[in-house]
Design a protein around this motif. Structure first.
Motif, PDB file in Angstrom:
ATOM      1  N   ARG A   1     -32.864  15.870  -4.582  1.00 52.58           N
ATOM      2  CA  ARG A   1     -33.691  14.825  -5.077  1.00 52.58           C
ATOM      3  C   ARG A   1     -35.165  14.912  -4.591  1.00 52.58           C
ATOM      4  N   LYS A   2     -35.355  15.544  -3.303  1.00 51.64           N
ATOM      5  CA  LYS A   2     -36.879  15.647  -2.968  1.00 51.64           C
ATOM      6  C   LYS A   2     -37.649  16.716  -3.489  1.00 51.64           C
ATOM      7  N   LEU A   3     -37.017  17.838  -3.762  1.00 47.05           N
ATOM      8  CA  LEU A   3     -37.412  18.977  -4.426  1.00 47.05           C
ATOM      9  C   LEU A   3     -37.145  19.468  -5.335  1.00 47.05           C
ATOM     10  N   SER A   4     -36.021  20.119  -5.805  1.00 47.56           N
ATOM     11  CA  SER A   4     -35.731  20.155  -7.084  1.00 47.56           C
ATOM     12  C   SER A   4     -34.127  20.690  -7.220  1.00 47.56           C
TER      13      SER A   4
ATOM     14  N   MET B   1     -20.222   5.402 -14.598  1.00 46.40           N
ATOM     15  CA  MET B   1     -19.042   5.857 -13.928  1.00 46.40           C
ATOM     16  C   MET B   1     -18.740   4.867 -13.127  1.00 46.40           C
ATOM     17  N   ASN B   2     -17.675   4.087 -13.117  1.00 48.67           N
ATOM     18  CA  ASN B   2     -17.574   3.084 -12.222  1.00 48.67           C
ATOM     19  C   ASN B   2     -16.840   3.691 -10.799  1.00 48.67           C
ATOM     20  N   ARG B   3     -16.374   2.594  -9.819  1.00 48.38           N
ATOM     21  CA  ARG B   3     -16.288   3.023  -8.759  1.00 48.38           C
ATOM     22  C   ARG B   3     -14.822   3.704  -8.763  1.00 48.38           C
ATOM     23  N   PHE B   4     -13.734   3.279  -9.476  1.00 49.64           N
ATOM     24  CA  PHE B   4     -12.708   3.877  -9.559  1.00 49.64           C
ATOM     25  C   PHE B   4     -12.643   5.393  -9.942  1.00 49.64           C
ATOM     26  N   HIS B   5     -13.424   5.591 -11.016  1.00 48.79           N
ATOM     27  CA  HIS B   5     -13.491   7.171 -11.429  1.00 48.79           C
ATOM     28  C   HIS B   5     -14.442   7.971 -10.240  1.00 48.79           C
ATOM     29  N   ARG B   6     -15.156   7.399  -9.416  1.00 47.41           N
ATOM     30  CA  ARG B   6     -15.764   8.204  -8.540  1.00 47.41           C
ATOM     31  C   ARG B   6     -14.898   8.385  -7.227  1.00 47.41           C
ATOM     32  N   LEU B   7     -14.102   7.454  -7.050  1.00 51.71           N
ATOM     33  CA  LEU B   7     -12.987   7.591  -6.073  1.00 51.71           C
ATOM     34  C   LEU B   7     -11.996   8.708  -6.624  1.00 51.71           C
ATOM     35  N   LEU B   8     -11.539   8.869  -7.877  1.00 58.28           N
ATOM     36  CA  LEU B   8     -10.705   9.668  -8.425  1.00 58.28           C
ATOM     37  C   LEU B   8     -11.345  11.052  -8.336  1.00 58.28           C
ATOM     38  N   LEU B   9     -12.579  11.342  -8.594  1.00 54.87           N
ATOM     39  CA  LEU B   9     -13.310  12.448  -8.197  1.00 54.87           C
ATOM     40  C   LEU B   9     -13.179  12.957  -6.932  1.00 54.87           C
TER      41      LEU B   9
ATOM     42  N   PHE C   1     -24.784  10.745  -8.778  1.00 55.22           N
ATOM     43  CA  PHE C   1     -25.867  10.064  -7.956  1.00 55.22           C
ATOM     44  C   PHE C   1     -27.300  10.617  -8.235  1.00 55.22           C
ATOM     45  N   PHE C   2     -27.481  11.712  -8.487  1.00 57.43           N
ATOM     46  CA  PHE C   2     -28.710  12.653  -8.739  1.00 57.43           C
ATOM     47  C   PHE C   2     -29.072  11.732 -10.079  1.00 57.43           C
ATOM     48  N   LYS C   3     -28.273  11.802 -11.142  1.00 54.77           N
ATOM     49  CA  LYS C   3     -29.004  11.034 -12.177  1.00 54.77           C
ATOM     50  C   LYS C   3     -29.567   9.785 -12.143  1.00 54.77           C
ATOM     51  N   PHE C   4     -28.504   8.993 -11.350  1.00 54.64           N
ATOM     52  CA  PHE C   4     -28.954   7.552 -11.287  1.00 54.64           C
ATOM     53  C   PHE C   4     -29.213   7.298  -9.586  1.00 54.64           C
ATOM     54  N   LYS C   5     -30.375   8.225  -9.096  1.00 54.59           N
ATOM     55  CA  LYS C   5     -30.722   8.092  -7.914  1.00 54.59           C
ATOM     56  C   LYS C   5     -31.528   6.992  -7.767  1.00 54.59           C
ATOM     57  N   GLU C   6     -32.157   6.216  -8.738  1.00 55.39           N
ATOM     58  CA  GLU C   6     -32.897   5.044  -8.674  1.00 55.39           C
ATOM     59  C   GLU C   6     -32.239   3.807  -8.016  1.00 55.39           C
TER      60      GLU C   6
ATOM     61  N   ILE D   1     -12.367  26.412  -9.009  1.00 56.25           N
ATOM     62  CA  ILE D   1     -12.527  24.995  -9.772  1.00 56.25           C
ATOM     63  C   ILE D   1     -12.482  23.967  -8.927  1.00 56.25           C
ATOM     64  N   ALA D   2     -12.054  23.935  -7.429  1.00 53.68           N
ATOM     65  CA  ALA D   2     -11.738  22.904  -6.843  1.00 53.68           C
ATOM     66  C   ALA D   2     -13.020  21.982  -6.622  1.00 53.68           C
ATOM     67  N   ILE D   3     -14.186  22.531  -6.565  1.00 54.69           N
ATOM     68  CA  ILE D   3     -15.529  21.717  -6.208  1.00 54.69           C
ATOM     69  C   ILE D   3     -15.930  21.061  -7.339  1.00 54.69           C
ATOM     70  N   LEU D   4     -15.453  21.261  -8.533  1.00 56.18           N
ATOM     71  CA  LEU D   4     -15.960  20.816  -9.898  1.00 56.18           C
ATOM     72  C   LEU D   4     -16.044  19.381  -9.811  1.00 56.18           C
ATOM     73  N   PRO D   5     -15.011  18.692  -9.237  1.00 57.80           N
ATOM     74  CA  PRO D   5     -14.913  17.025  -9.249  1.00 57.80           C
ATOM     75  C   PRO D   5     -16.285  16.740  -8.508  1.00 57.80           C
ATOM     76  N   LEU D   6     -16.763  17.297  -7.164  1.00 51.70           N
ATOM     77  CA  LEU D   6     -17.569  16.581  -6.601  1.00 51.70           C
ATOM     78  C   LEU D   6     -18.913  17.231  -7.011  1.00 51.70           C
ATOM     79  N   LEU D   7     -19.197  18.231  -7.813  1.00 47.87           N
ATOM     80  CA  LEU D   7     -20.310  18.356  -8.359  1.00 47.87           C
ATOM     81  C   LEU D   7     -20.607  17.731  -9.518  1.00 47.87           C
ATOM     82  N   TYR D   8     -19.786  17.048 -10.134  1.00 48.77           N
ATOM     83  CA  TYR D   8     -20.076  15.902 -11.390  1.00 48.77           C
ATOM     84  C   TYR D   8     -20.258  14.691 -10.370  1.00 48.77           C
ATOM     85  N   LEU D   9     -19.763  14.611  -9.563  1.00 48.63           N
ATOM     86  CA  LEU D   9     -19.935  13.113  -8.530  1.00 48.63           C
ATOM     87  C   LEU D   9     -21.450  13.262  -8.113  1.00 48.63           C
TER      88      LEU D   9
END
Length: 528
Positions: free
Chosen positions: A105-108, A1-9, A43-48, A31-39
């Motif tokens: 990130r730290k717990l679950s 997901m590039n920067r543009f897609h993140r800003l779009l979400l 960041f959780f998936k690529f937390k490294e 459904i309004a919060i769905l884009p932020l949940l994906y975002l």
């Protein structure tokens, strides 16, 4: 997901969250919060590769868009003051997501999502309780634009709606992820079943409550006056005040008769700087004229708003909000007044004041700021207030005198009712917001209070919308914007206590408790 897609979400969530405040159906929030949940999940998936703060900026952008689009009309009063409040509120909202994301990130993941829910509701609760209140963007409150789906608020209040919206978004997100990643049929069925139950059961219960609710016949007859005074060009000299009195009496005479129990006028109907001294009400020439007017009718009393003041002659009586002018120390109040045909007067001083408009936040601790506020309603300097809700007790009804901004506070309004109020009169001056979404949004809060307390409401606004609201939250005889208007009708009194009135915002208090436990858990894990 590039920067543009993140800003779009981020932008997508900001816009979707704003839509119900702009007149779209409240279910858009499902459904309004769905884009932020994906975002957040990205960041959780690529937390490294991304620190937790990476999410913060994206949520801040979404929150700021939401604040601006939903509340832009408030800038008609103060661009700088309201703009600063929007930025600060967006900052607090983004902190909630950052904190929940860090816990995930730290717990679950489950603890992270639980934290998101309880932290968010705790923030909404804070916005009702501290000295710079900004409760108008509470998620559950905007569902008031369709009262048929929120009849169960008589049990949960608006925080039940916020919880419902957050859970629907989270479980819908989980279902979509199960479909996206081709999870097992069992997982898909489980998540879809939970989501369906979560959506259908509250709706079914609410529709049934709406269709079966019957008001007990216990009517009072009310005449409502909408004088339509322009607050931006209003004058406060004696001539202008007299003209307002003449107009009010002329309008009231159009709808008052011998069966009328109450004539209701709006907030700050009269505001002359020296006329409304509470110590001299008995000789007030305006009240004498009002008393003479009432003598024409068999039983009518009046409820209306004034900008009154109280002079302090003893040093021990002086409050921290008191002002001084030409050696006179006094407090000004936004006051609701009950005036009977026998000349009896009862008053209530507005308690929930608008931060930056009627009060300086934390003025008790920063008294040097006391005169640095925005003038709204004819007074100068921060207003005085009474600490607790109190009713106006008439022979025909016990009235909760809810003034303007106070209608936003569900738990506070229950204080009137627990003290015996069997009807609610909301008096307000919505002319400050001009022809914007402001006065329409403000009306929703009265509908919510009707459902939560099952009390009928007579609402008098300086200009649109004046109306009656029944105990299901339906708006009746709504007046138009920017027109002098009068309406009359009957509303039923009610003495029954709802679950919400007895227990208040228990969902919010529970969320605060769980939030504290989450924070303690993080510290224990960190230093164990």
């Amino acid at each position: 997901m590039n920067r543009f897609h993140r800003l779009l979400l981020s932008v997508s969530t900001g816009v979707l969250l704003s839509l119900p405040w702009l007149g779209f159906p409240g279910w858009v929030l499902f459904i309004a919060i769905l884009p932020l949940l994906y975002l957040e999940n990205f960041f959780f998936k690529f937390k490294e590769g991304f620190p937790p703060v990476s999410l913060w900026g994206h949520v801040f952008l979404a929150s700021l868009i939401w604040n601006v689009l939903a509340s832009w009309w408030m800038t008609k009063v103060s661009l700088v003051g309201v703009g600063s409040a929007m930025i600060f509120n967006a900052f607090l909202m983004s902190l909630v997501w950052w904190a929940a994301h860090s816990i995930r990130r730290k717990l679950s993941s489950p603890l992270g999502y639980i934290s998101l829910v309880v932290f968010w509701i705790s923030l909404e609760y804070l916005q009702f309780k501290w000295d710079i209140e900004w409760p108008c963007l509470q998620l559950g409150s905007v569902l008031g634009n369709n009262v048929k789906i929120i009849q169960w608020y008589e049990y949960t209040g608006t925080f039940g709606g916020s919880l419902w919206i957050l859970l629907l978004n989270l479980f819908l997100f989980q279902l979509l992820r199960n479909i996206q990643f081709k999870k097992t049929l069992k997982k898909k069925l489980t998540s879809s079943t939970v989501l369906l139950i979560l959506l259908v059961v509250p709706l079914g219960i609410s529709f049934r409550m709406y269709s079966s609710y019957q008001e007990k016949e216990n009517p009072i007859n009310v005449a409502i006056v909408q004088p339509n005074v322009d607050p931006y060009n209003e004058k406060f000299d004696l001539e202008a005040e007299t003209q307002k009195l003449d107009d009010f009496l002329r309008l009231a005479d159009e709808v008052t008769n011998d069966s009328t129990d109450f004539i209701v006028g709006p907030e700050t109907l009269f505001e002359h700087q020296t006329l409304w001294d509470e110590a001299t009400f008995e000789s007030n020439p305006f009240l004498i004229r009002l008393e003479n007017f009432l003598q024409q009718y068999e039983k009518a009393d009046m409820v209306f708003g004034v900008s009154s003041f109280e002079v302090y002659n003893k040093e021990e009586d002086i409050t921290y909000t008191a002002q001084q002018n030409n050696g006179i120390i006094y407090d000004r109040y936004n006051t609701a007044m009950l005036f009977t045909k026998s000349g009896e007067i009862q008053i209530y001083h507005k308690s929930k004041l608008v931060a930056g408009v009627e009060k300086v936040p934390f003025q008790k601790y920063f008294s040097f700021l006391k005169n640095n506020y925005i003038d709204l309603g004819g007074a100068s300097g921060s207003l005085g207030r009474q600490k607790d809700a109190s009713n106006l007790v008439a022979e025909k009804a016990v009235i909760a005198p809810v003034i303007c901004f106070e209608s936003v506070f569900g738990e506070y309004v229950t204080d009137y009712v627990k003290k015996g109020a069997d009807v609610i009169f909301v008096i307000t001056n919505d002319g400050w917001w001009k022809n914007s979404r402001g006065y329409k949004q403000h009306l929703l809060f009265s509908q919510l209070r009707a459902v939560e307390t099952r009390r009928s409401i007579a609402r008098s606004a300086n200009t649109g919308t004046s109306c009656f609201i029944n105990q299901r939250g339906d708006v009746l005889q709504a007046t138009n914007w920017w027109q002098q208007a009068t309406i009359s009708g009957s509303i039923n009194k009610n003495e029954a206590m709802t679950f919400y009135m007895k227990h208040g915002d228990f969902i919010a208090r529970t969320s605060v408790f769980i939030s504290v436990l989450m924070v303690l858990l993080v510290f224990v894990r960190r230093f164990a």
